[in-house]
Design an enzyme around this catalytic site. Structure first.
Site: not given
Lengths: 369, 369, 369, 369
Positions: D155-156, D247, D277, D279, D303, D305-306, D322
């Site tokens: 995606t990134t 993913y 992965k 997310s 996936g 991140d925060e 990312s």
């Protein structure tokens, strides 16, 4: 019998013993094909589990434990002896004189942390709120689950489906029976009608509730912070001495205003603001809230039971949820493991809880045995 | 001034004359920057338009005319002279004696068709329901808009945000003032609490409402036909002699059970079932409903105002909506053009309505001038 | 046998006769329990119906006729004799010399209106695009359904699931076989990759397509008009002489930019802009588009088949859809009835179509017999 | 200047020094009002930050760092000196001979854990993929961020918006430049077209990628496990010796099949299956996956991140995101703190990351300075 095995798998070194109910089995007032009664092979005693669901289990927004609230006859309390109840006069339905109530503003306030049970609302077979079993319910939570705080008339308790009178009576009974036994009795007073919500807030203050919580209006939804605060403020100001909690549950309300934004300057608008019941999976929001409001000492109680360990990792103070009605003992062990910290052990408990909830999710209904 | 022009563009050969209010302008009790007062260039008279919105305008699910119901001070009626009202005693708040009421079950029932105004709820500056202007409101609808049926306590009327008492008083006033003037007064009695909804249904029957409508519960949402019927049935059975309408508005309730499925066999469960307020853009569902239920003579009233012509094309009987409060006259002209059929002319009227609503959507708020 | 009856109910005075296929039955290359072969009682001939679905049937966003495109073996053309095809050389897969192609820019352009079939993509049993049956497909559409325009590589044709080479070959074959038989061959050239979409646009121009259509990017979604136009413009400018259509299908793309807004000034950005395939239930948007763009003479082709009558009522020019592959004849009768206007008759046809689609929706899969 | 302060607040004991770029500032080829260039007060050196966003930041599904991929000119690599690049021949665009490639199946495989950077795709000013800076990019990640694994064409990296040829060339360059420097180069080979996805899988195997990842098809979405597995299996079988990752990114794909369910028996269908992965914010699903698949030694890379700390708490192996492009160093410190365990310190790092992301979310765009 697979149900049995699944349930036993949840038994970590025998600690589920406290779930065993030795009293005569509840004479269920209705049949339900999806709620089988089962026994463990080990002790042949009946185990009774009531799954009420926070409607958030599994991260889905839909109800997974269908309560069918419209029938108003589904819930029953562990240990309730319904036979005895029906003929009794419903004399309890009186407004408690304020004089008799504990003065919450006088005693030094205990921080709200650890586990808070989101209580179910027991019903009699004819669809009335069953106030007579609240006393038993309190004792059960304290002695069997080691849970000493409750959240009344929330989602689990179907507060929004009850009439104003029913909500008041339930609140009274919990405050009354919880006296000297419970640490905190939080009353959810949110309603679609602002005057009714205000009325419930005044009532909660009058009967001496430890706190009030307010869910966001969800028919006409506030779309920004100011609209939401305006509503909350008008409710909170009716009970200015009672600690105020915002009940954040976007999957059910559709109100997605971030808490970090909401809290910014909230004390100026709602001086009694005390914390948030945070039933959202947006852990970035929760983490920022916790980080930014250390000085304010707000309390953050997480409401997605199956992710509690993840919320603890970023600093949540405790949890409000339906599973603590029956998994409170186990979850307390998880809290202890986390405090050491023994993350591997904490993870085991979280896995067990998750496994159990997954089982319930697949069952898709109330488990009662 | 563009606003002016846009509004004038709506004026098809001057028929908006009936919107002109010559009485002293309402002393608005609050300022609102987004609600400009404007004049037409042609006659320099003030034109007053109240957009209340069905929260469905433009096909979006979000409110476009933000009513901010939590402030409870927004709505005002066209022509209301608020100055006179405040000091008056609120003596009207009594339960009408049943004896005085029209006996709806005796007189031959007039079919519910054509336009039904979803009424707004007028408020006094201090946030009370303003019952005193209902009489004027009735006269205005009949004489200025040629609209002779109303739908009270629905979405437009913010029924779900009012207390039970407020809803009862409003219902009483509409039934009372509408006597001999209106053809149909439908009371929306749905509520999240089943007992409260039942109470409202009994009340509507007692005061002689022409019909009751029930919105689906939207906090704990029914997920299949049986659950929904079970709820509706329990409400309907409290007012068995009153024609019953299901209020289908999935964008707001999230309850998407298809009406075609719902109607199959509904008379056996709800003998008083009479029709549907259909506020959905699923016109396949509507068309199949109309086609399959000809024998039953159910009434299908469409609720997405800006698409009414499309619903008429497939056989809708009429419409319930907020715009008929102020565009009733024009929409009646559309109905007449459609009946001839003069589709090109009907389209012109629908275009005008659409243009007007688009204008309001872009404004994004209540227009009151 | 209920399937039979349901299907026969669709037969309005025998006009479905054109669906009867007298050729030897297709030897289906795969078994499918939900795709029963059935006969009408009246003539004992096999009737073959292929439902490909626009994935919008029933107003739901999910696919109702599951194409299972990942298996690449599902679709088969009415009348295809697959036995004969497999051994044949796949010699057709050549780029047509541009010299042979019709010069679309020279001949006076015929307005795109009436019915346009969103073509399915026939596959051979081993998962290759079956180009050999396109000729038959063209003849079938023209002679049996009276449909003379096609929309290739759209949703129905699974264009987004094909490789660029496959899309080119299909486009070539449709343009080639449609010469002198079809009025319009529109090629859907939208893709997630801008360079690939541009490549497809150049190719469509080179082979002489009557028009190109572009779906909005739906992974990284444009969130406002400018972003969307920027993408469309870059594709359109690669084929500046070819009429350009925007393919608006928000239920699948999630791109909800209103067409009314999009069209404002679009000719300055995309001089070849010609119209919209409008696959949305927002009829307010459609009506305003039609009303405001009369001077531009844009073409508005409606794409929600089961609501076509409602779109005609507000002025749609025609329709693009999957059902016109097999219900084109009947829908043409609806168009005729509407043109008179005989709305009652038009409604009957729309009801029949709706009934048929409802039947398919409940079946939930491809009907092939 | 508030931006400055916010950024500096992120600097924990000066470790962001590695972000300082002393080379001549990049001559940006486009102006962007929302991407201010700013300096820290402390050293007056320019700091360059590229926020590419996982489109999941903040838990919202919408893009917060709008990449505007349709313009194909937005991304630029830290340190890229675009002036030098344009005139150079693009000779790198060749298929690497397989003989030169590392044989991934021979060397003992290193477990994929820790941080994996989801790489952005650098572009030249004229919209071509800029392969020349990949070498620099690799060195930057390894030396400045201590990140030794990459996830390419996700995606990134806007993989879905690139053409097949562009994706292949990027994959080649990363594998080539990463040789002996990176531990893992995972190529995302998912595409809407099955044959194209298969082609990319074969290519990734041929060039010696450490692994392939496949996103679920998101136009025609698989609605159950079998459909999804069927697609994944067909891609995986084209590269049977290459570790396969699913993913999982439901906010973008809309495919919500639970991973716990997907993994059940997956090795029988996809022998090369290696991990996920993940997310999604459904941490119950993740926890159960980790718990149940210990024997399989699948790798779970988070996936979102925060929320990484929360995923670590329940046992995630590492992370793909990312932000590790520019916050890799800091996040590695968080991983170290968590490993001790020093949760309070880990929380500080997570808070800093959250604060930074919140800042970016509010900015709503690419920060480049």
């Amino acid at each position: 019998m697979p149900l049995q095995n699944r349930f036993e798998a949840l038994d970590l070194a025998g600690e589920v013993g406290e779930d065993v109910v030795e009293s005569p089995p509840m004479r269920s007032h209705r049949k339900r094909q999806l709620a089988p009664r089962f026994q463990t092979t080990s002790d042949k005693k009946e185990i009774r589990v009531i799954i009420v669901g926070d409607f958030l289990l599994g991260g889905t927004e839909g109800p997974i434990c269908k309560l069918d609230p419209h029938h108003r006859e589904l819930c029953s309390l562990p240990g309730a002896q319904i036979r005895d109840i029906t003929p009794q006069p419903r004399a309890l339905n009186r407004l408690l004189p304020t004089a008799d109530l504990p003065d919450s503003s006088m005693t030094p306030r205990k921080k709200l942390q650890g586990l808070v049970a989101a209580t179910i609302t027991p019903m009699t077979p004819d669809g009335q709120v069953n106030l007579l079993v609240i006393r038993q319910y309190v004792d059960y939570l304290v002695s069997k689950q080691n849970v000493k705080s409750v959240f009344v008339n929330g989602t689990t308790g179907e507060g929004l489906s009850l009439s104003i009178q029913e909500r008041k009576r339930l609140a009274e009974e919990w405050v009354c029976q919880g006296k000297d036994k419970l640490d905190h009795v939080i009353i959810q007073v949110g309603a679609l009608s602002l005057p009714e919500s205000q009325e419930l807030a005044r009532h909660a203050a009058a009967i001496g509730a430890s706190g009030i919580a307010v869910i966001a209006p969800f028919f006409f939804k506030p779309t920004n912070k100011d609209e939401l605060i305006a509503f909350l403020e008008k409710v909170a100001s009716e009970a200015p001495a009672v600690p105020f909690y915002y009940y954040h549950i976007p999957p059910l309300t559709g109100v997605k205003i971030r808490i970090e934004e909401l809290l910014d300057g909230i004390k100026e608008r709602i001086p009694s603001f005390q914390g948030v019941k945070f039933s959202s999976t947006d852990l970035l929001d929760l983490a920022q809230c916790i980080n930014k409001n250390k000085r304010e000492q707000f309390e953050f109680l997480y409401g997605v039971d199956e992710q509690l360990l993840s919320a603890l990792a970023i600093g949540a103070d405790g949890a409000v949820g339906s599973t603590y009605n029956y998994l409170g003992g186990k979850t307390n062990l998880m809290l202890q493991a986390f405090a050491k910290p023994d993350l591997a052990l904490a993870r085991k408990y979280q896995f067990l809880t998750g496994e159990f909830l997954n089982f319930v999710i697949k069952l898709g209904t109330v488990v009662s045995s």
